[in-house]
Design an enzyme around this catalytic site. Structure first.
Site, short mmCIF file in Angstrom:
data_model
loop_
_atom_site.label_atom_id
_atom_site.label_comp_id
_atom_site.label_asym_id
_atom_site.label_seq_id
_atom_site.Cartn_x
_atom_site.Cartn_y
_atom_site.Cartn_z
N HIS B 125 0.87 -1.19 0.00
CA HIS B 125 0.00 0.00 0.00
C HIS B 125 0.91 1.24 0.00
O HIS B 125 2.02 1.20 0.52
CB HIS B 125 -0.85 -0.05 1.28
CG HIS B 125 -1.92 0.98 1.37
ND1 HIS B 125 -1.68 2.28 1.76
CD2 HIS B 125 -3.26 0.90 1.15
CE1 HIS B 125 -2.82 2.96 1.77
NE2 HIS B 125 -3.79 2.14 1.40
N ASP B 202 2.99 -4.70 7.80
CA ASP B 202 1.75 -3.91 7.71
C ASP B 202 0.58 -4.87 7.88
O ASP B 202 0.20 -5.58 6.94
CB ASP B 202 1.71 -3.20 6.36
CG ASP B 202 0.39 -2.47 6.13
OD1 ASP B 202 -0.52 -2.57 6.99
OD2 ASP B 202 0.26 -1.80 5.09
N GLN B 205 -4.68 -5.40 7.02
CA GLN B 205 -5.70 -6.31 6.48
C GLN B 205 -5.61 -7.69 7.11
O GLN B 205 -6.34 -8.59 6.71
CB GLN B 205 -5.53 -6.43 4.95
CG GLN B 205 -5.61 -5.13 4.19
CD GLN B 205 -7.03 -4.62 4.03
OE1 GLN B 205 -7.99 -5.30 4.40
NE2 GLN B 205 -7.17 -3.42 3.51
N LYS B 228 -10.44 -0.65 10.00
CA LYS B 228 -10.68 -1.93 9.31
C LYS B 228 -10.96 -3.03 10.33
O LYS B 228 -11.36 -4.13 9.98
CB LYS B 228 -9.47 -2.28 8.45
CG LYS B 228 -9.18 -1.22 7.39
CD LYS B 228 -8.07 -1.62 6.45
CE LYS B 228 -7.41 -0.41 5.82
NZ LYS B 228 -8.07 0.05 4.60
N CYS B 366 -4.82 2.45 -3.66
CA CYS B 366 -3.58 2.98 -3.07
C CYS B 366 -2.42 2.03 -3.28
O CYS B 366 -1.57 1.86 -2.39
CB CYS B 366 -3.77 3.29 -1.59
SG CYS B 366 -4.99 4.55 -1.27
C1 PLP Z 1 -2.54 -2.81 3.52
C2 PLP Z 1 -2.88 -1.43 3.95
N1 PLP Z 1 -1.92 -0.65 4.47
C3 PLP Z 1 -2.18 0.61 4.87
C4 PLP Z 1 -3.44 1.16 4.78
C5 PLP Z 1 -3.66 2.57 5.24
O1 PLP Z 1 -4.46 2.62 6.38
P1 PLP Z 1 -4.93 4.04 6.96
O2 PLP Z 1 -5.48 4.81 5.79
O3 PLP Z 1 -5.99 3.71 7.93
O4 PLP Z 1 -3.75 4.71 7.55
C6 PLP Z 1 -4.46 0.37 4.24
C7 PLP Z 1 -5.83 0.87 4.11
O5 PLP Z 1 -6.16 1.69 3.31
C8 PLP Z 1 -4.17 -0.94 3.81
O6 PLP Z 1 -5.12 -1.71 3.27
#
Ligand code: PLP
Ligand code: PLP
Lengths: 139, 408, 408, 139
Positions: B125, B202, B205, B228, B366
């Site tokens: 991401h 990370d 998910q 999430k 993203c």
């Molecule tokens: C794998 C992953 N990493 C990072 C993020 C970023 O999370 P947040 O926007 O809550 O900081 C997301 C969600 O959009 C994600 O799915």
């Protein structure tokens, strides 16, 4: 969650606060420590005279709240003639009491109500931390 | 016997799930974007506002003590939920994005040198790419992409081969939000550790879908986001080894993160508070605590088992759709499916599916580099949660067929 | 005729105000710490969770569009409320603390040199000191304290005298949270501007109490926090001149703040999104929008007028208390009163007042240097809002007398 | 807040999407511009042939969604023989329509429903932005 108001500032605590024992500095101290309460900025200094592992005398100094003052007054009294390990032991009983797992000995039981005042537990621990800092080996 | 056996009762706990969209029952398949909230979370949030509203860590009055207890209890709960070694290792942040930036700024940047490398996979991401690019640009370091395969799996050998004495950190997504891939994070963490390289996982998910044990994984940093995980947005955490938190300089300055401030010099608080300056999202974290309680009551194993069934049904259903190409076909996968459909643009599909009540995401999720790797500008993504049903999968497939006819 | 004329009706809109503390009616005098929330705000937050829960700026489905509309509408409302020149000048942050850090990291740090100076007053909140210290330590710059007087007023001449060609920024609190002082910010902004020095005003304690017009003030940066403005914690804003936002490099990296990401190079989004990476506190900002609507319906001028009356009553009442020393006696002041009482420690007073139902704050109020200046470790602070009453002031004074007797 | 589902993908839009006009690249273009939609990654290229201030021909190229494709098809048609200022004028009418303040002329009115789809307004504006970029003086 909410504490019974009257029990935290008990007569025991208020009396110690009005007329604390061992307030001042030991002229012939062998150990000295200071602790600070980030919440209110209070500083407490504690001086000890040790012979071997035995605490012969203890005094505390500093402007502090009633909880800290009363506890320092009790602690300095309790340490007279006690082995140095007593500080740590007593502190552990205090934190156990704050979790509801123990009752501290003697007058220290007056602080049991702090269980319901997490923000002010540090006030009662301050004298202990000053003593521990005093007993810590210095470089 | 699991509470999930009565799925109607479970669904009834999520008010949003009974909403109508364009007069049709909502089929919410956008869970990888953000999850719906159970009543328990919503009530915890409003209960804070109506009963305990106060700032934390500051006031000694009853409301202040109550708010602080609730807020710090959420830390205990999350620490237990993810298997952190201690509550002090749990730094509350706005979400995964801030967690990664915190590691970038406070852990890596102070020592990063020209030529240093940060290794992250091609399926990350943006939150696990851009923060590293920002500090790399500043210091002359490089962000190196670790290879992935055509099935959307990590090329483990290729990734390990890229670890070298210049590598200062390895970053890997636990479960890919774009592809659904569950990565072999333990293998990569161990390989990095054997080479003395810190690792960041990370888990955004991962934590909503199966039991994670951060201590067992033994990564240096694990990051996650609350929304999430059925909690409010604007909450998240960095779980980090205590030795790192002790050594790291603070990131942002302000109240709470200090011990004493003066113009002559300032001293800092202990972790985790050293990294939590200013007033946090109190209601949000109280909601996070409630979400974790709720998930533990339902049971992460029951959730994982149900989602595995939904995943298999969905996978089979998508296999039947003509001209549909799955992007990401890893063997180990979550119930997250990205796909493109011949002759129909992802955004048109998403908008038209919405007209049928089906909420899916379309776009790049993203993950531009992942999209680039697969040669698509955008995909449609259907991501399921335990509260979804086989009936909803059927409704989704029917809706997809209908909107394709419209666009043909 | 103002809605405030029926204060009982107004108070009924704040559920927390009818709480009992230790069996006594709550007297909430800790408004400078955080404000209570009206029903309209609490309902906006839960309404988002039950009706529109979705992520923003990402999905094209109905829920996503609704969430995005509500979130971005909050930006429009806040922009209008504080008189921003445009919505693009309003960057959403977690609060004042993050706003200042954002300016420190993105505006000042890139160009800061050894010997450079950042001038902030001695009555600043830690949030307007520590971020500057962090970047000063890194670059060799210095944080210079601007003088204050024994009455707790800014020494304007002394402050202007410290502005020189090394000064890179002047920071000043609009209303002091520790002293109640309302500072002559327009004078300081103008003096700084005349010397080509950018200015930052910390409006945390100003916006809840009177109408602020950022465009008219013409400062470069204005920062505020939502939770003192009757909105949820974890919300806030940086209002900055567009030319700065355009020129500033991003602070944190992640989703939404980018236009396109690749391992070869990433391009960034336009302000304000360039500075809002990842998922924001959506419910919180929707609550902030509702708070601003609510305040505008009541009217900031009516609020200011009522608070001036409460301030004068409180001031007179405190003047009657033997042995009470006001810390901060500025002529221009808000209804925020810091004091110490002979023979009684601030924390004991606060805890014992709480036992009487009165919530005040005790401590350093995140203003160590101010406390140091006045030679006190801590004060008791009673801070009022429009929903407080003369009866509450009387109850407070009676409670204070009672607890002093206990401690004597 | 919620749109009437049927009207966004009207027969007009769907027909343009199925058989867009002026799709491809002008061989003798005098101006060329590209615009990108950050939300989905779509890119649209637009080529124009100008004589003086008059647009003689326009074509568009790129893979894009039905909204973008249909709008590009309408725009290229509308620009044939139009003064260059027409692009900006039409774009302003479009954004006014998205606010509910105007109705765009001719087939462009088919996009009125985008008022209820803020996230997709950019799709319809993409062809205009590609044209504006084409007309912008290049260094
Ligand atoms: C794998 C992953 N990493 C990072 C993020 C970023 O999370 P947040 O926007 O809550 O900081 C997301 C969600 O959009 C994600 O799915
Ligand atoms: C004057 C002032 N500045 C800054 C802050 C910090 O605000 P926050 O903690 O919401 O970031 C506060 C509130 O505590 C304040 O009163």
């Amino acid at each position: 969650m909410s504490a019974h108001p009257s029990t935290l500032y008990s007569e025991t605590v208020l009396a110690h606060n009005r007329a604390p024992r061992h307030c001042g500095c030991l002229a012939d101290a062998t150990h000295r420590g200071v602790a600070e309460n980030a919440l209110c900025g209070d500083q407490l200094a504690l001086t000890l005279r040790l012979r071997g592992d035995l605490i012969e005398a203890a005094m505390f100094d500093g402007e502090s709240c009633a909880i800290t003052t009363a506890c320092a007054s009790m602690l300095t009294a309790a340490l007279h003639g006690a082995p140095r390990a007593r500080v740590g032991e007593l502190r552990m009983v205090m934190t156990a009491m704050f979790r509801g797992d123990a009752t501290a000995p003697g007058e220290f039981a007056a602080f049991a109500e702090l269980r319901h005042h997490p923000a002010r537990q540090r006030c009662a621990l301050l004298p202990f931390d000053a003593a521990l800092s005093a007993l810590q080996p210095k470089e | 016997m699991s509470r999930l056996d009565d799925i109607a009762a479970i669904r009834a706990e999520f008010p949003q799930l009974s909403r109508l969209i364009h007069g049709k029952p909502l089929v919410y398949f956008d869970n990888a974007n953000t999850a719906q909230k159970p009543r328990a979370v919503i009530d915890a949030v409003s209960g804070y506002f109506t009963e305990h509203n106060a700032n934390v860590a500051r006031a000694v009055h009853t409301l202040g003590e109550e708010a602080t207890s609730l807020y710090e209890a959420a830390r205990d709960k999350l620490a237990r939920f993810v298997g952190a070694r201690s509550r002090e290792e749990v730094v509350f942040t706005r979400g995964t994005t801030e967690s990664v930036n915190l590691v970038a700024y406070s852990f890596l940047r102070p020592t990063l040198k020209p030529g240093d490398e940060i290794l992250v996979s091609r399926m990350e991401h943006h939150a696990n790419i851009v923060p590293w690019q920002l500090i790399a640009a500043e210091t002359g370091a490089r962000v190196v992409p670790a290879p992935i395969t055509d099935t959307g799996e990590l090329d483990v050998e290729g990734t390990v081969a890229l670890m070298n004495e210049r590598t200062q950190l390895v970053g890997l997504v636990h479960v890919s939000n774009a592809l659904g891939t569950i990565n072999p994070v333990a293998t990569i963490i161990a390989a990095a550790k054997a080479r003395g390289i810190p690792s960041l996982i990370d888990g955004s998910q991962a934590v909503p879908h199966f039991k994670v044990d951060v201590a067992a994984l033994d990564c240096d940093f694990y990051v996650l986001t609350g929304h999430k995980l059925f909690a409010p947005t604007g909450t998240g955490a960095l779980i980090a080894k205590r030795e790192h938190l002790d050594a790291m300089p603070p990131f942002m300055g302000g109240g709470e993160m200090i011990r004493r401030v003066s113009f002559e010099g300032t001293t800092f608080n202990d972790p985790p508070h050293k990294f939590e300056p200013g007033t946090p999202n109190i209601a949000g974290f109280i909601g996070l605590g409630a979400a974790v309680d709720w998930l533990e009551a339902v049971g992460m194993d029951a959730i994982a088992a149900r989602e595995a069934r939904l995943r298999d049904t969905m996978r089979a259903a998508l296999g039947e759709v003509d001209g549909l190409r799955l992007i990401g076909t890893a063997r180990e996968r979550a119930a997250v499916f990205s796909f493109v459909v011949e002759g129909a643009h992802a955004h048109d599909l998403a908008t038209l599916l919405d007209h049928e009540g089906v909420a899916v995401r379309s776009g790049h999720h993203c993950t531009h580099p992942t999209m680039q790797f697969f040669g698509v500008p955008a995909t449609v993504r259907a991501s399921l949660s335990f509260y979804n049903t086989e009936d909803e999968i059927a409704a989704f497939v029917a809706a997809l067929a209908k909107v394709r006819r419209m666009l043909a």
